[in-house]
Design an enzyme around this catalytic site. Sequence first.
Site, PDB file in Angstrom:
ATOM      1  N   ASP A 173     -22.037 -49.551  -2.707  1.00 17.93           N
ATOM      2  CA  ASP A 173     -21.963 -50.493  -3.893  1.00 17.93           C
ATOM      3  C   ASP A 173     -21.785 -49.441  -5.105  1.00 17.93           C
ATOM      4  OD1 ASP A 173     -23.015 -52.506  -5.257  1.00 17.93           O
ATOM      5  OD2 ASP A 173     -25.138 -51.934  -5.297  1.00 17.93           O
ATOM      6  N   ARG A 179     -31.862 -59.421   7.706  1.00 15.46           N
ATOM      7  CA  ARG A 179     -30.939 -58.469   8.577  1.00 15.46           C
ATOM      8  C   ARG A 179     -30.653 -58.974   9.749  1.00 15.46           C
ATOM      9  NH1 ARG A 179     -31.569 -53.467   6.073  1.00 15.46           N
ATOM     10  NH2 ARG A 179     -34.040 -52.814   5.142  1.00 15.46           N
ATOM     11  N   GLU A 199     -22.532 -46.514   7.235  1.00 17.49           N
ATOM     12  CA  GLU A 199     -23.430 -47.087   6.261  1.00 17.49           C
ATOM     13  C   GLU A 199     -22.758 -48.596   5.925  1.00 17.49           C
ATOM     14  OE1 GLU A 199     -25.696 -47.304   4.379  1.00 17.49           O
ATOM     15  OE2 GLU A 199     -25.715 -46.628   2.577  1.00 17.49           O
ATOM     16  N   ASP A 200     -24.045 -49.185   5.647  1.00 12.25           N
ATOM     17  CA  ASP A 200     -23.705 -50.972   5.547  1.00 12.25           C
ATOM     18  C   ASP A 200     -22.871 -50.969   4.360  1.00 12.25           C
ATOM     19  OD1 ASP A 200     -25.610 -50.265   3.655  1.00 12.25           O
ATOM     20  OD2 ASP A 200     -26.907 -51.688   4.449  1.00 12.25           O
ATOM     21  N   LYS A 242     -18.146 -52.721  -2.189  1.00  8.46           N
ATOM     22  CA  LYS A 242     -17.934 -53.508  -3.700  1.00  8.46           C
ATOM     23  C   LYS A 242     -17.389 -52.729  -4.630  1.00  8.46           C
ATOM     24  CE  LYS A 242     -22.549 -56.028  -3.089  1.00  8.46           C
ATOM     25  NZ  LYS A 242     -23.726 -56.162  -3.943  1.00  8.46           N
ATOM     26  N   GLY A 256     -29.846 -50.644   7.279  1.00 10.43           N
ATOM     27  CA  GLY A 256     -28.746 -51.462   7.158  1.00 10.43           C
ATOM     28  C   GLY A 256     -27.672 -51.451   8.239  1.00 10.43           C
ATOM     29  N   ASP A 295     -30.303 -56.508   3.936  1.00  8.07           N
ATOM     30  CA  ASP A 295     -31.801 -57.158   3.696  1.00  8.07           C
ATOM     31  C   ASP A 295     -31.646 -57.712   2.331  1.00  8.07           C
ATOM     32  OD1 ASP A 295     -32.238 -54.493   2.886  1.00  8.07           O
ATOM     33  OD2 ASP A 295     -34.126 -55.157   2.373  1.00  8.07           O
ATOM     34  N   PHE A 331     -24.430 -60.386  -4.179  1.00 11.91           N
ATOM     35  CA  PHE A 331     -25.561 -59.759  -3.244  1.00 11.91           C
ATOM     36  C   PHE A 331     -25.610 -60.589  -1.789  1.00 11.91           C
ATOM     37  CE2 PHE A 331     -29.589 -58.847  -1.523  1.00 11.91           C
ATOM     38  CZ  PHE A 331     -29.849 -57.456  -1.585  1.00 11.91           C
TER      39      PHE A 331
END
Length: 198
Positions: free
Chosen positions: A118, A180, A114-115, A146, A59, A174, A167
């Site tokens: 969460d 992506r 990092e993408d 988030k 990601g 993805d 989401f």
Amino acid sequence: MARASKQPPIREKSGNRPGEYLHVLISDARLHRRVRQLAHEIRRDFPKDALHLVGVLKGSIFLLADLARELRGEVSFDFIGVSSYGTGTSSTGAVKLTKDLDVNIESKTVLIVEDILDTGLTLKYIQRLFEERKPKHLRTIVLLDKPERRIADVKADYTGFAIPNEFVVGYGLDYDQRYRNLPGVCILRLSTRKSKTT
Ligand code: IMP
Ligand code: MG
């Protein structure tokens, strides 16, 4: 009588499979502006250090690629693979190392890329693993955060955007390995509505 809402309608477009709908949350232009700002902040914090970026596959690849090109001075990079999400949009909670680093990080100024942050379980795992390897400095950048979903006590040093609990896909993120390649970040909504047959 219900008052007409002044909110602009959410522009939703169909995804690439039936029942999948997307709407743009962060445009590619906003992403690029923010990545440039973050690159400047990081360089300001570490003006002299060679920066070793570690992308969390898969990601983070666009963030890493864009960030690396905005950073002045010496930069190298490596990748780590972890699995936290199986398929779909819900987490299994377990984190597993699927690909370790190629290069030793001891005494390096390391930036984990990092993408999305969460639950925080993935990042917590990686940060612990890397701390044991004695880098000179260990910092983390995430594109998205988030905060509502956090379980692990973990923080990123640099955050692109805090987002609501939705989401999202695109710019590396993805859904079942798809989407992506979207240039911006989009909210993905899944619909179980049956299409009309009459
Ligand atoms: P965490 O361990 O729960 O913080 O999850 C981190 C990983 O879950 C990220 O690296 C993503 O791969 C994935 N993830 C979490 N939220 C989303 C999302 O909204 N879209 C796509 N992937 C997500
Ligand atoms: Mg990930």
